[in-house]
Scaffold this motif. Structure first.
Motif, PDB file in Angstrom:
ATOM      1  N   ILE A   8       0.834  -1.204   0.000  1.00  0.00           N
ATOM      2  CA  ILE A   8       0.000   0.000   0.000  1.00  0.00           C
ATOM      3  C   ILE A   8       0.866   1.250   0.000  1.00  0.00           C
ATOM      4  O   ILE A   8       0.614   2.213  -0.732  1.00  0.00           O
ATOM      5  CB  ILE A   8      -0.950  -0.017   1.223  1.00  0.00           C
ATOM      6  N   ARG A   9       1.946   1.232   0.793  1.00  0.00           N
ATOM      7  CA  ARG A   9       2.795   2.418   0.939  1.00  0.00           C
ATOM      8  C   ARG A   9       3.537   2.767  -0.355  1.00  0.00           C
ATOM      9  O   ARG A   9       3.736   3.940  -0.662  1.00  0.00           O
ATOM     10  CB  ARG A   9       3.803   2.216   2.073  1.00  0.00           C
ATOM     11  N   ILE A  10       3.956   1.734  -1.112  1.00  0.00           N
ATOM     12  CA  ILE A  10       4.703   2.014  -2.356  1.00  0.00           C
ATOM     13  C   ILE A  10       3.777   2.152  -3.567  1.00  0.00           C
ATOM     14  O   ILE A  10       4.238   2.363  -4.687  1.00  0.00           O
ATOM     15  CB  ILE A  10       5.765   0.918  -2.623  1.00  0.00           C
ATOM     16  N   GLY A  11       2.462   2.019  -3.318  1.00  0.00           N
ATOM     17  CA  GLY A  11       1.483   2.203  -4.394  1.00  0.00           C
ATOM     18  C   GLY A  11       1.356   1.014  -5.315  1.00  0.00           C
ATOM     19  O   GLY A  11       0.839   1.147  -6.432  1.00  0.00           O
ATOM     20  N   ALA A  12       1.807  -0.180  -4.869  1.00  0.00           N
ATOM     21  CA  ALA A  12       1.750  -1.374  -5.720  1.00  0.00           C
ATOM     22  C   ALA A  12       0.383  -2.050  -5.675  1.00  0.00           C
ATOM     23  O   ALA A  12       0.112  -2.933  -6.488  1.00  0.00           O
ATOM     24  CB  ALA A  12       2.838  -2.364  -5.295  1.00  0.00           C
ATOM     25  N   TYR A  13      -0.464  -1.664  -4.715  1.00  0.00           N
ATOM     26  CA  TYR A  13      -1.791  -2.270  -4.639  1.00  0.00           C
ATOM     27  C   TYR A  13      -2.790  -1.425  -5.416  1.00  0.00           C
ATOM     28  O   TYR A  13      -2.860  -0.201  -5.242  1.00  0.00           O
ATOM     29  CB  TYR A  13      -2.249  -2.419  -3.186  1.00  0.00           C
ATOM     30  N   THR A  14      -3.575  -2.098  -6.274  1.00  0.00           N
ATOM     31  CA  THR A  14      -4.612  -1.427  -7.065  1.00  0.00           C
ATOM     32  C   THR A  14      -5.966  -1.630  -6.398  1.00  0.00           C
ATOM     33  O   THR A  14      -6.387  -2.773  -6.160  1.00  0.00           O
ATOM     34  CB  THR A  14      -4.670  -1.999  -8.495  1.00  0.00           C
ATOM     35  N   LYS A  15      -6.598  -0.529  -6.070  1.00  0.00           N
ATOM     36  CA  LYS A  15      -7.887  -0.613  -5.389  1.00  0.00           C
ATOM     37  C   LYS A  15      -8.900  -1.339  -6.269  1.00  0.00           C
ATOM     38  O   LYS A  15      -8.955  -1.112  -7.474  1.00  0.00           O
ATOM     39  CB  LYS A  15      -8.393   0.794  -5.044  1.00  0.00           C
ATOM     40  N   GLY A  16      -9.682  -2.230  -5.662  1.00  0.00           N
ATOM     41  CA  GLY A  16     -10.671  -3.028  -6.397  1.00  0.00           C
ATOM     42  C   GLY A  16     -10.228  -4.468  -6.554  1.00  0.00           C
ATOM     43  O   GLY A  16     -11.023  -5.334  -6.909  1.00  0.00           O
ATOM     44  N   THR A  17      -8.935  -4.750  -6.279  1.00  0.00           N
ATOM     45  CA  THR A  17      -8.414  -6.118  -6.404  1.00  0.00           C
ATOM     46  C   THR A  17      -8.990  -7.021  -5.322  1.00  0.00           C
ATOM     47  O   THR A  17      -9.350  -8.168  -5.572  1.00  0.00           O
ATOM     48  CB  THR A  17      -6.875  -6.116  -6.327  1.00  0.00           C
ATOM     49  N   PRO A  50     -11.863  -6.722  -2.274  1.00  0.00           N
ATOM     50  CA  PRO A  50     -12.879  -5.890  -1.616  1.00  0.00           C
ATOM     51  C   PRO A  50     -12.657  -5.771  -0.105  1.00  0.00           C
ATOM     52  O   PRO A  50     -12.912  -4.713   0.481  1.00  0.00           O
ATOM     53  CB  PRO A  50     -14.195  -6.622  -1.918  1.00  0.00           C
ATOM     54  N   GLU A  51     -12.184  -6.857   0.536  1.00  0.00           N
ATOM     55  CA  GLU A  51     -11.990  -6.818   1.984  1.00  0.00           C
ATOM     56  C   GLU A  51     -10.821  -5.903   2.355  1.00  0.00           C
ATOM     57  O   GLU A  51     -10.887  -5.147   3.324  1.00  0.00           O
ATOM     58  CB  GLU A  51     -11.753  -8.233   2.528  1.00  0.00           C
ATOM     59  N   LEU A  52      -9.760  -5.956   1.555  1.00  0.00           N
ATOM     60  CA  LEU A  52      -8.622  -5.068   1.798  1.00  0.00           C
ATOM     61  C   LEU A  52      -9.022  -3.615   1.512  1.00  0.00           C
ATOM     62  O   LEU A  52      -8.581  -2.696   2.207  1.00  0.00           O
ATOM     63  CB  LEU A  52      -7.431  -5.476   0.924  1.00  0.00           C
ATOM     64  N   ASP A  53      -9.876  -3.423   0.502  1.00  0.00           N
ATOM     65  CA  ASP A  53     -10.386  -2.070   0.228  1.00  0.00           C
ATOM     66  C   ASP A  53     -11.121  -1.513   1.443  1.00  0.00           C
ATOM     67  O   ASP A  53     -10.953  -0.342   1.812  1.00  0.00           O
ATOM     68  CB  ASP A  53     -11.334  -2.090  -0.975  1.00  0.00           C
ATOM     69  N   GLU A  54     -11.933  -2.370   2.076  1.00  0.00           N
ATOM     70  CA  GLU A  54     -12.666  -1.941   3.273  1.00  0.00           C
ATOM     71  C   GLU A  54     -11.703  -1.596   4.404  1.00  0.00           C
ATOM     72  O   GLU A  54     -11.889  -0.621   5.125  1.00  0.00           O
ATOM     73  CB  GLU A  54     -13.636  -3.037   3.721  1.00  0.00           C
ATOM     74  N   ALA A  55     -10.655  -2.425   4.543  1.00  0.00           N
ATOM     75  CA  ALA A  55      -9.649  -2.170   5.580  1.00  0.00           C
ATOM     76  C   ALA A  55      -8.956  -0.830   5.356  1.00  0.00           C
ATOM     77  O   ALA A  55      -8.727  -0.069   6.304  1.00  0.00           O
ATOM     78  CB  ALA A  55      -8.628  -3.307   5.603  1.00  0.00           C
ATOM     79  N   ILE A  56      -8.638  -0.524   4.101  1.00  0.00           N
ATOM     80  CA  ILE A  56      -7.976   0.755   3.773  1.00  0.00           C
ATOM     81  C   ILE A  56      -8.901   1.929   4.072  1.00  0.00           C
ATOM     82  O   ILE A  56      -8.488   2.950   4.633  1.00  0.00           O
ATOM     83  CB  ILE A  56      -7.522   0.769   2.299  1.00  0.00           C
ATOM     84  N   ASP A  57     -10.197   1.760   3.711  1.00  0.00           N
ATOM     85  CA  ASP A  57     -11.172   2.825   3.956  1.00  0.00           C
ATOM     86  C   ASP A  57     -11.351   3.109   5.454  1.00  0.00           C
ATOM     87  O   ASP A  57     -11.604   4.253   5.853  1.00  0.00           O
ATOM     88  CB  ASP A  57     -12.526   2.461   3.340  1.00  0.00           C
ATOM     89  N   LYS A  58     -11.212   2.038   6.272  1.00  0.00           N
ATOM     90  CA  LYS A  58     -11.472   2.180   7.709  1.00  0.00           C
ATOM     91  C   LYS A  58     -10.189   2.309   8.537  1.00  0.00           C
ATOM     92  O   LYS A  58     -10.252   2.311   9.766  1.00  0.00           O
ATOM     93  CB  LYS A  58     -12.286   0.979   8.208  1.00  0.00           C
TER      94      LYS A  58
END
Length: 435
Positions: A385-394, A396-404
């Motif tokens: 996440i910090r280096i920008g290697a994760y693409t949002k939408g890949t 859904p559960e990790l997306d929720e974790a990032i949002d919260k």
């Protein structure tokens, strides 16, 4: 005839005070003979030169010779000094007058507030609560700390450990628990800590408020025996109030200093050192203290928090390992979270409460599981996440974790002087995980 009979009876008995004699003395052990003693008998050593007195305990017997571990330092004493049995034994005066006071392990006031009235003698050493007399832990014990109440809920009568390295924030968390806990009686044992920390703890962490609180102090400059029995004396104070049907918060800092005191005593008596130099008696002593806490049927409860100093942040330390196996849960403080400015630095993923499932609602439990899962996902993917290697939408559960993420960090962070009710913490957690 009656006078003659009385004279014969008086003549047949000796009314001289029995005493023994010191035959050898060093900084930690006094060797004596001439008295009929048992293990754990209390004795007084009186100097022939200055009439100075110190108290000690019989810790080993070898035929007519017995060995005494003193409660204080032995400067000025020598071979030939007299040894007397102490009639009070291992008893200390305990009563309601202790509330609001700061005392030493013998219940002598050290707060310059005068004599403590209305006390009765109570033994320092008592057996733990019988296994079949222990009550079920089925009520929540609120401590006013969101991360503990919400995610590591403890119950009345539970025993928990607070594990941390030096300078991570144990004392601050202790103060938060003592101030915020919903307990009518609070007993704090400060064992083996620096003398400077005692007034600091009272003024900074407790705000100078000792209402319904007893503080038992044995500082690092006290003898090993004073530090060892300071912990047992504090537990006896907690048991006095528990036996009156009250719910007691017992908090001790620290188990490691307590074990170190027994290490000094054991090694001086010739016990073999084992892991990290601790003799076997150091490890067997821990359950004797910790198992005295708990909930007893027909009486009150002692909810206990024991701090454990992790040397070098090593959780495999023998004292930490033994403590974790005895206690009903462990709260691990993280140096990494301190570096990030998260206080109290409770490492949720490395901590656990063994009774939480039995005392919270199913809805609350589901929220706890989801929080831990999302928090784990954030930790596992933090670098991506910090280096920008994760693409949002890949995922859904990790997306929720990032949002919260920010909301979760705010939940586990709390100001040192702030306290929150259990109901508010649990509702906030449920609402956050359902959103």
């Amino acid at each position: 005839m009656p006078f003659a009979s009385l004279k014969e009876r008086l003549a047949s008995k000796s009314y001289a005070v029995a005493f023994g004699e010191v035959v050898k003395i060093n900084a930690t052990v006094i060797t004596a003979r001439g008295l009929d003693v048992s293990i754990s008998d209390m004795v007084k050593i009186v100097s022939n030169e200055t009439t100075q007195e110190i108290v000690g305990m019989v810790t080993e017997i070898d035929g007519p010779t017995f060995f005494i571990t003193p409660f204080s330092f032995v400067d000025g004493f020598r071979s030939g000094d007299k040894v007397f049995l102490d009639s009070t034994g291992m008893n200390i005066p305990i009563g309601d007058g202790l509330l609001g006071r700061v005392v030493d392990p013998f219940m002598r006031p050290i707060d310059n507030k005068g004599h403590i009235p209305n006390s009765k003698l109570s033994p320092i050493i008592k057996p733990p609560i019988s296994a079949m007399k222990r009550g079920m832990i089925d009520e929540v014990f609120s401590v006013g700390v969101k991360s503990i109440d919400g995610l590591l809920t403890c119950g009345k009568g539970q025993k928990l450990g607070i594990f941390a390295g030096s300078g991570v924030g144990k004392s601050t968390l202790m103060g938060m628990i003592v101030r915020g806990a919903e307990a009518p009686i609070k007993v704090v044992a400060l064992i083996g800590e620096r003398g400077r920390e005692i007034p600091e703890f009272i003024e900074k962490n407790l705000g100078g408020d000792l209402t319904n609180t007893v503080i038992i102090v044995a500082t690092s400059d006290d003898s090993p025996l004073m530090r060892k029995y300071g912990a047992f004396a504090a537990m006896s104070v907690a048991e006095f109030f528990k036996d009156k049907g009250q719910d007691v918060l017992f908090i001790m800092d620290s188990v490691t200093r307590f074990a170190m005191a027994q290490r000094e005593i054991g090694l001086a008596l010739g016990e073999p050192p084992t892991s990290k130099g601790y003799p076997p008696s150091s490890l067997t002593l821990l359950p004797q203290l910790m198992e005295r806490a708990g909930k007893e049927e027909g009486k009150g409860s002692i909810t206990a928090f024991f701090t454990v100093l992790i040397e070098g942040d090593d959780m495999s330390d023998p004292i930490a390992d033994q403590s974790r196996s005895i206690l009903d849960g462990h709260i691990v403080l993280s140096r990494e979270m301190t570096d990030f400015g998260i206080y109290p630095p409770v490492h949720i993923l490395n901590s656990a409460s063994r009774v939480m499932n039995d005392i919270i609602t199913p809805e609350h439990f589901r929220a706890v599981l989801k929080f831990r899962r999302l928090y784990t996902l954030l930790k596992e993917n933090e670098t991506l996440i910090r280096i920008g290697a994760y693409t949002k939408g890949t995922d859904p559960e990790l997306d929720e974790a990032i949002d919260k993420k920010e909301e979760m960090q705010n939940f586990i962070s709390q100001g040192a002087m702030y306290s929150e009710a259990f109901s508010a913490s649990s509702e906030a957690l449920i609402e956050m995980m359902q959103a």
